[in-house]
Every structure is written in C-alpha cells, then in structure tokens.
Design a protein around this motif. Structure first.
Motif, mmCIF file in Angstrom:
data_model
loop_
_atom_site.group_PDB
_atom_site.id
_atom_site.type_symbol
_atom_site.label_atom_id
_atom_site.label_comp_id
_atom_site.label_asym_id
_atom_site.label_seq_id
_atom_site.Cartn_x
_atom_site.Cartn_y
_atom_site.Cartn_z
ATOM 1 N N GLY A 150 -0.893 -1.303 3.670
ATOM 2 C CA GLY A 150 -0.916 -1.000 1.994
ATOM 3 C C GLY A 150 0.197 -1.778 1.375
ATOM 4 N N GLY A 151 1.115 -1.140 0.649
ATOM 5 C CA GLY A 151 2.107 -1.522 -0.103
ATOM 6 C C GLY A 151 3.152 -1.908 0.549
ATOM 7 N N SER A 152 3.174 -1.230 1.898
ATOM 8 C CA SER A 152 4.083 -1.517 3.000
ATOM 9 C C SER A 152 4.075 -2.710 3.693
ATOM 10 N N ASP A 153 2.927 -3.596 3.490
ATOM 11 C CA ASP A 153 2.462 -4.762 4.182
ATOM 12 C C ASP A 153 2.142 -5.789 3.401
ATOM 13 N N ALA A 201 8.275 -0.253 8.007
ATOM 14 C CA ALA A 201 8.266 -0.069 6.582
ATOM 15 C C ALA A 201 7.113 0.940 6.204
ATOM 16 N N SER A 202 7.521 2.365 5.797
ATOM 17 C CA SER A 202 6.571 3.127 5.430
ATOM 18 C C SER A 202 7.261 4.219 4.362
ATOM 19 N N LYS A 203 6.702 4.128 3.098
ATOM 20 C CA LYS A 203 7.324 5.214 2.139
ATOM 21 C C LYS A 203 7.615 6.475 2.814
ATOM 22 N N THR A 204 6.372 6.994 3.125
ATOM 23 C CA THR A 204 6.199 8.292 3.708
ATOM 24 C C THR A 204 6.771 8.686 5.194
ATOM 25 N N PHE A 205 6.540 7.592 5.924
ATOM 26 C CA PHE A 205 7.066 7.756 7.459
ATOM 27 C C PHE A 205 5.994 8.631 8.006
ATOM 28 N N THR A 206 4.625 8.942 7.429
ATOM 29 C CA THR A 206 3.625 9.719 8.084
ATOM 30 C C THR A 206 2.341 9.036 8.225
ATOM 31 N N THR A 207 2.314 7.632 7.941
ATOM 32 C CA THR A 207 1.117 6.946 7.888
ATOM 33 C C THR A 207 0.689 6.535 9.253
ATOM 34 N N LEU A 208 -0.550 6.986 9.863
ATOM 35 C CA LEU A 208 -1.031 6.946 11.076
ATOM 36 C C LEU A 208 -0.901 5.587 11.582
ATOM 37 N N GLN A 346 -5.419 -6.856 -5.243
ATOM 38 C CA GLN A 346 -6.666 -6.091 -4.711
ATOM 39 C C GLN A 346 -6.018 -4.325 -4.640
ATOM 40 N N GLN A 347 -5.077 -4.418 -4.029
ATOM 41 C CA GLN A 347 -4.304 -3.100 -4.000
ATOM 42 C C GLN A 347 -3.699 -2.688 -5.359
ATOM 43 N N LEU A 348 -2.959 -3.778 -5.882
ATOM 44 C CA LEU A 348 -2.245 -3.363 -7.122
ATOM 45 C C LEU A 348 -3.334 -2.891 -8.089
ATOM 46 N N MET A 350 -6.889 -2.441 -7.840
ATOM 47 C CA MET A 350 -7.953 -1.455 -7.537
ATOM 48 C C MET A 350 -7.375 -0.203 -7.108
ATOM 49 N N GLU A 351 -6.110 0.246 -6.488
ATOM 50 C CA GLU A 351 -5.970 1.282 -6.060
ATOM 51 C C GLU A 351 -5.195 2.309 -7.341
ATOM 52 N N SER A 352 -4.842 1.131 -8.233
ATOM 53 C CA SER A 352 -4.073 1.778 -9.366
ATOM 54 C C SER A 352 -5.370 2.438 -10.387
HETATM 55 O O1 F6P Z 1 -3.713 4.005 1.429
HETATM 56 C C1 F6P Z 1 -2.697 4.722 0.573
HETATM 57 C C2 F6P Z 1 -1.160 4.387 0.604
HETATM 58 O O2 F6P Z 1 -0.736 5.749 0.272
HETATM 59 C C3 F6P Z 1 -0.762 3.197 -0.165
HETATM 60 O O3 F6P Z 1 -0.542 3.777 -1.452
HETATM 61 C C4 F6P Z 1 0.389 2.651 0.543
HETATM 62 O O4 F6P Z 1 0.778 1.651 0.009
HETATM 63 C C5 F6P Z 1 -0.166 2.879 2.088
HETATM 64 O O5 F6P Z 1 -0.697 4.065 1.913
HETATM 65 C C6 F6P Z 1 1.078 3.146 3.028
HETATM 66 O O6 F6P Z 1 2.026 3.884 2.709
HETATM 67 P P1 F6P Z 1 3.177 4.304 3.484
HETATM 68 O O7 F6P Z 1 4.235 3.101 2.822
HETATM 69 O O8 F6P Z 1 3.764 5.587 3.181
HETATM 70 O O9 F6P Z 1 3.125 4.049 4.767
#
Ligand code: F6P
Length: 544
Positions: A150-153, A201-208, A346-348, A350-352
């Motif tokens: 997503g935004g981290s890629d 790179a992960s904002k939440t550091f929980t993304t599968l 598309q993410q910027l 359409m996700e918005s």
């Molecule tokens: O798919 C939803 C989302 O939360 C995006 O908004 C975000 O860019 C992406 O997952 C990755 O999230 P993260 O940076 O927390 O791993």
C-alpha cells in the motif's frame, strides 16, 4: 450539497454546456486559452480543453465555498482533527515544512520532530551511499530491498522509478509488496545476503503481507550468513509508528525511523517511509522533493480558489463525475519514469474517496471517488486510446508532460527524440478535443462507406499539466498537486478522505480462512456455499 442553490445552478449550467462542442467553445472565445490556463510553483495547468465556459469555474468555486473549502484547507494545515472517524490530524503537509517553520499540534512542535527524523534518515543514507555502513561480513551494501505494501510500497517504488535518473547507480533498489511468495522469491533469487539491506516499511507494523515477507527475508538472510542473529542488526532497518512491534520483530530501535499517526499511509512518501528513495537519490535531492511538495502546499493554501491548481482540477473532477456521469479518469504521463504514477494515484484517490457515507454517517447523494487508471504515453496510444477517441464513454484525461528531456542519447540527437515524444502529447490532446468531421474526411477523398468509421467526434476533455523538466522538485509538486485534488473532491462530497475502513473485512476473513485452507480446520460449514465449494476444490487440488 445536492440540495444547495449552488448545486442547482450547476445542474442548469450543465444543461446549457453539455450540448456545446469544444470546437464552438474555442471559436467563440479567442481569449479562452489565456483565461483557462493557470500556473502554480513550476507547473502550468491548461484546462481550456475542458467542456466548460468561462462561467463554469466560478459556479464550481461557489460550490466549493458552500462546502467551506477555504476553512477546510486551513483546518488541515493547522492540524485540526479532520480525520473524524479516526479522530486524527491530517498533517502530511507538515512533513515538508522548512526547518525554520513552527507548527504546534496537540501541544507538540511537529516541525522539530519531523526534522529530527529527517536528520537521522540523512545520516543513515549517507552511510549506506558512501559504503561506511557495512553488512555482517564487512562488505558494503549493494542492494536495498524495501518491504511494504500500500502506501508503504506504492509511494517509495513510484518515487524511486520517477527519480531513478538521479539515483546512485552503484546501488540497486527492489520493492517487495505482495504476499504471493513469487514476489519475494523473484526479488531475492540473485541477491547476496552479505550485501543486501532490508527496509521494512509499515506504519502499523502489523500488516500481514509485510511481516510475512519480512520474516521470510530474515530467514533467507540468516540461512545465507550462517545463522548468526547479530546479522539482523546490520541488514534490517524499520520504518514505523509502532516502536513496540518493531522491537518485537527483533529490529533494534536504533535502526528504526519513526513517523506519526497524523500521516496517512497513502500520504506517507515524504515521511520516513521514503527512506529507500532517500538512500537512492541522497538527502539533498530528497529535500528538493520535499521543497517541491511544500511549494505546491503553499500554492494550495494561499492562491485564490479561481487560480488554484488543485482546486481547479478537483472541481473539474466533480464536474465530470457528478454532472456528466463520467465513470473514470485517465492519467497519462508522457514520461517513462512516471510509469508507476497511475498505480500510486489509484491508492491515493480511491482509498481516500471511495466512500458511500458522509462524515456524519449519512449516505452520500452523488457518485464519489473517481476511478483512476492510466499508462505512460506513448504506450497507451497503441493500446487503449482508441476507446478514448471513438468509444462511447466520456473519459476525462490528465496529460502530464515535461519540456526538457532527462536523457540525452547519442546518435539521432535526443532533443529530436524528446520533441517527437512531446509532439505526441500535444497531438493527442488536440485530437481528443477537436476530432475530425465527416466533411473533412470526405474532402480527403475517403470512400463514403468508410467515412463513419473515420469520424473523430472530438469534444473529449483533457487537462495538460506541463513542467520544465522532471526533477525531484517538479515531481514533488505533481504529487502534492494530486494529494490536494483528492482533498478538494472529498470536501465537496463531505466524506472523510483519510480513513479506510473498507479494507478491514477482507483482512479479517483472510486470517480466518488460513487454517481452513491448510486443512487444520477441516469444517467448512461456517462458510457461505460458494466459498466453501472453492475451498474444498482448492484443498483437493493441493492434495489435502
Ligand atoms: O490496505 C490498507 C492500508 O492500511 C493502507 O492504507 C496502507 O497504506 C497499507 O495498508 C499498509 O499499511 P502499513 O503501512 O501499516 O503496513
């Protein structure tokens, strides 16, 4: 908004404008191009080839005022919690403020925080680029792999591709996002663990997806370097808002670059999420990118709505989406380096703006969320432009071009090649707008049975965004321009452009399905009939 007099005025105006052809609009108004061209920072936006008259933008601007756009712009820049469903400020604009600016939000000087991280990123980038940062065996880093999604890629990979002409060619950059094992496998297959650095790179550091790829990358590294856990510190750094999870993964906090919950994932390129880009182009050029973004921020915040580039483009999006019923919006960069821009947009966008309820939870009354798509010119010309020119659908287009080339090739002379490229851009916008009539085609001696096939109806709208040259600065301006276009549209629609609840359900269901697919949980009776049948077939095909 649809119940306001401003909306009603636009409905009436649309009835008058829709039958008009761009040929007439140009013929009737010699000053049209000058009136419908605006500039901001280094960008020129020609919006004369749109299905509008001189009355249209003032009417759209009146709608924007009714939606309190100026107040909303201020609220965003000030750090109000305009992401209401998550109760957060929206401050990607703070990420590019100059060092001497101040912005106190919720009692905290965010500019000082931003620059402290930028300074650490700069030191790290310098060390990798100079070879001072070495891997576990003492060898210098040759390849940087960004793991994110997503935004981290999309931001990092798109920006790296856009600016690779400015990158250190001694280093190689790769980007892994998909949880399809093929993505990581193809990325790693020819790499040497001793010279590879991973940025997780992960904002939440929980993304599968990201954590699964990161764990597999760590195993690959340890397998390749003899299993010494100490190697991880030399080959893994993290970008995140979640220090605890980063520690839990085994990455030292000294190797973590932070950001804040007021940076949305799809707006995070100018934060530490852009670390791979900074390593590629160096901290000075990264700063040029941030300065370009800031220049567009200043333009957006201070320029009267009528001459404000993101406002004009956003309102035109509303015009086509809600009054002409357009379904999609093509973005056509005439720059091969921008080949990932459509995917990023598309993410910027359409996700918005892919939302069906307003901020207060009530249903929206119009279509929202433009569907962005596109490919770089001239490749698109030989693929889907046929539909743009002669199809039945109205597809407003953004053409993005640059006056100066970056690459100068020997032989033919690159200026000529670039002129040829730019000529295609201008030719396409003209052909879309003005087309070719049956009379013109007949006059060329075309047999009458072929005339209908060759008629080019024209009246197909486009913006042309022209910049002097693709540089970190103009690139930053273009990205900030689209961020603000998205904000303008979301404001008119009255939606929260900064949350993304719609992606959650699929993530939860996927987690629940993993044990069912593996066969650990044989019972499929809790699933719907279609999914249960597919799972059974999948298990059969995998011999489970
Ligand atoms: O798919 C939803 C989302 O939360 C995006 O908004 C975000 O860019 C992406 O997952 C990755 O999230 P993260 O940076 O927390 O791993």
């Amino acid at each position: 908004m649809t119940a306001t007099p401003e909306w009603a005025a636009l409905v009436t105006h649309h009835d008058a404008v829709a039958p008009l052809h761009l040929r007439e609009l140009f013929a009737d108004d010699p000053g049209r191009v000058e009136a419908l061209t605006a500039t901001g920072a280094d960008l020129t936006l020609d919006h004369s080839k749109h299905r509008i008259t001189r009355e249209t933008l003032p009417l759209l601007v009146a709608l924007a005022r009714r939606a309190r756009l100026p107040e909303r712009i201020e609220a965003m820049f000030r750090g109000d919690h305009i992401n209401t469903s998550e109760d957060r400020a929206v401050l990607h604009t703070a990420l590019r403020l100059p060092r001497d600016a101040t912005l106190v939000v919720d009692g905290q000087d965010v500019v000082a925080d931003v620059h402290a991280v930028l300074d650490r990123m700069g030191e790290f980038s310098d060390r990798v680029r100079s070879g001072e940062w070495t891997g576990h065996t003492g060898q210098r880093i040759r390849t940087v792999v960004n793991i994110g999604i997503g935004g981290s890629d999309l931001g990092p990979v798109m920006a790296y591709e856009a600016l690779r002409a400015y990158s250190d060619r001694e280093l190689t950059f790769r980007f892994v996002s998909n949880i399809d094992p093929a993505d990581l496998a193809e990325t790693l297959r020819d790499l040497d663990p001793a010279t590879t650095l991973f940025i997780v790179a992960s904002k939440t550091f929980t993304t599968l997806e990201t954590l699964t790829n990161a764990r597999n990358a760590r195993q690959w590294l340890l397998d390749g370097l003899g299993g010494d856990q100490k190697a991880v510190a030399k080959h893994f750094v993290a970008v995140s808002t979640n220090a605890e999870k980063v520690r839990g993964f085994g990455i030292d906090e000294a190797n973590m670059f932070g950001f804040w919950d007021w940076v949305g994932g799809r707006y995070s390129l100018p934060s530490a999420i852009g670390l791979s880009v900074m390593v590629a182009i160096g901290k000075e050029r990264f700063r040029e990118m941030l300065d370009g973004m800031h220049a567009m921020d200043v333009h957006f915040r201070t320029t009267p709505l009528e001459r404000n580039l993101p406002v004009i483009a956003g309102l035109l999006g509303i015009w086509y989406d809600d009054f002409f019923g357009a379904e999609t919006h093509a973005v056509l960069p005439y720059a091969q380096y921008l080949h990932r821009l459509p995917a990023y947009l598309q993410q910027l966008t359409m996700e918005s703006n892919g939302k069906s309820v307003r901020e207060d939870g009530t249903p929206v009354a119009t279509d929202t969320g433009e569907i962005y798509w596109g490919e770089p010119g001239t490749n698109g010309q030989h693929a889907f432009y046929q539909l743009l020119h002669q199809g039945t659908r109205l597809v407003p287009c953004d053409f993005i071009g640059f006056a100066e080339p970056i690459d100068v090739l020997p032989g033919e002379g690159d200026a000529d090649m670039h002129d040829l490229f730019a000529a295609n851009l201008f030719a396409q916008t003209a052909a879309l707008a003005f087309g070719k009539t049956a009379a013109e085609i007949s006059a060329e001696g075309t047999p009458s049975h072929l005339v209908p096939h060759k008629v080019m109806p024209g009246n197909r709208p486009s913006s042309t965004i022209l910049a002097p040259k693709l540089t970190p600065s103009t690139f930053g301006q273009i990205i900030a321009f689209y961020e603000h276009v998205t904000f303008v549209e979301g404001t008119i629609w009255g939606i929260d452009s900064f949350d993304q609840w719609g992606v959650e359900l699929g993530k939860v269901l996927a987690q629940q399905l993993v044990p069912v697919l593996s066969g650990d949980e044989p019972d499929v009776s809790g699933l719907d009939a279609s999914t249960a049948a597919l799972v059974r077939r999948y298990r059969q095909l995998r011999g489970r």
